[in-house]
Design an enzyme around this catalytic site. Structure first.
Site: not given
Ligand code: DGY
Length: 418
Positions: A163, A390
């Site tokens: 992103d 993550e």
């Protein structure tokens, strides 16, 4: 103490809803994500083939009529995430986002089929999946290959899956932020702001979304009108590999995908032009600014995953990658720490991500055995010591972002059993 293999399985099972699996269970991502789901399916294939196939079937339930598979499927009316189905206002059978993500799913399907003996019923279901994936890949070539050169554009940073990579900084500067833009982020309620994208990034993300919504997500209009349009090396490498893999998979079902095959040589020929001798690197291309984006990011090395028929070029990339940061305790960072855009703990601007390591590893297996083994062992060490987060800090392996992260668990199983 529960061993890491069992913990990986447990993580996936605990994140599983009906027919699909959340990227994590802490409300940061309460829906089904396209490439997360593909990695997750690979993880299941090591202990529950039924869940592996179901995960893919559910993802494909959300495929649009034109062939696109959205980057998010909102299976329930959960509004804890922003932007949720109410903001996007689109979807085919399932409310979804109106953009896509890297088509890694085709490569995952090939891997699952190569590694498992499926019964007749499962093969039938896989055949349906494979046909739908053909439609998906064709969608890219039909709607995103504006110049008909075999390379596709992404029209939103979220499509890349990376992103807030600094690769998008220049292109995003050209996005004219909507006046009186109003929205409320939810990610900061569950994740630290210093690890997440900045407000200026979100302003651009939402401005683009609103623009696409206005033109009703019409794929031809989007690619012509988006204020963001990048030919990304990482994305195109994954697409080329997906195309090659799907052509191979088709043979198992006696399907003729030769029209897809024709794309491959054209794509490779075009892609090679984005290699710059001076930096010995591939760079993404900003279609709006007409500029190469000269940032040393790990996704430029995803070119290895494309398996280009060019040994010389591959060797140059491998030599460069060896200097990137594999001599460190933890690697690969998403951006070279020497690059001025590098940020140690912020999302896709520095931390180590397991799927990046996996993509590089897959690209290296048939090119440099020793180097690929080093990557595999280091990644396994990191996951066995720190478990499934993550992303991670490259200096000390500190865990960042969400815990119980599905693709870290899933890819642990793949690294472990191969
Ligand atoms: C997020 O919300 O951060 C996702 O990565 C967008 O796809």
């Amino acid at each position: 103490m529960i061993d890491t293999i069992e913990l990986a399985k447990k993580t996936l099972i605990q994140n599983r809803k009906s027919g699909y699996t959340l990227p994590t269970n802490n409300n940061l991502y309460p829906a089904q994500w396209n490439w997360d789901s593909a990695f997750i399916s690979l993880g299941y294939s090591y202990f529950n083939l039924e869940y592996a196939i179901k995960e893919l079937e559910t993802l494909l339930l959300g495929q649009w009529e034109d062939g696109m598979i959205p980057h998010i499927l909102f299976h329930d009316n959960d509004e804890t995430y922003f932007p949720n189905h109410k903001t996007w206002e689109c979807g085919n059978k399932i409310p979804s986002s109106g953009i896509t993500q890297p088509p890694i799913v085709a490569t995952i399907v090939k891997k699952i089929l190569d590694q498992n003996k499926l019964d007749q019923g499962q093969m039938k279901r896989m055949e349906v999946i494979v046909k739908k994936l053909k439609k998906y890949l064709e969608w890219f070539y039909n709607f995103r290959d504006k110049n008909k050169i075999g390379l596709v554009s992404i029209i939103h940073p979220w499509e890349s899956g990376l992103d807030n990579s600094p690769i998008w900084d220049g292109p995003l500067d050209k996005v004219k932020i909507e006046e009186n833009l109003k929205y409320e982020r939810r990610d900061l309620n569950v994740s630290k702001s210093e690890n997440r994208p900045l407000k200026k990034d979100y302003d651009a993300y939402i401005t683009l979304l609103n623009q696409f919504k206005k033109i009703k997500y019409n794929p031809s209009e989007i690619v012509n009108n988006s204020m963001f349009n990048v030919i990304d090396i990482g994305f195109n490498s994954i697409l080329i590999r997906a195309t090659k893999d799907l052509v191979e998979v088709a043979k198992k079902f006696n399907l003729d995908f030769s029209d897809l095959k024709n794309r491959i040589s054209m794509s490779e020929e075009s892609l090679i032009k984005f290699y710059k001798d001076e930096e010995q690197s591939f760079f993404s291309y900003d279609f709006i600014n007409h500029d190469l984006i000269k940032i040393d990011a790990i996704s430029n090395y995803f070119i290895l995953f494309a398996n280009l028929e060019n040994k010389d070029m591959n060797n140059k990339i491998i030599n460069k990658l060896k200097k990137y940061n594999s001599q460190k305790e933890y690697f690969f960072t998403t951006v070279n720490p020497k690059d001025q855009t590098f940020e140690e703990t912020r999302y896709w601007r520095g931390p180590v991500w397991i799927n990046s390591n996996w993509i590089i590893y897959q690209g290296l297996i048939n090119k440099d055995r020793n180097f690929s083994t080093l990557i595999k062992n280091k990644t396994l060490d990191l996951l066995e010591n720190k478990k499934f987060y993550e992303y991670y800090n490259f200096k000390n392996g500190d865990c960042l972002g969400a815990k119980n992260f599905s693709w870290s668990a899933a890819l642990y199983l793949d690294f472990k059993f191969n």
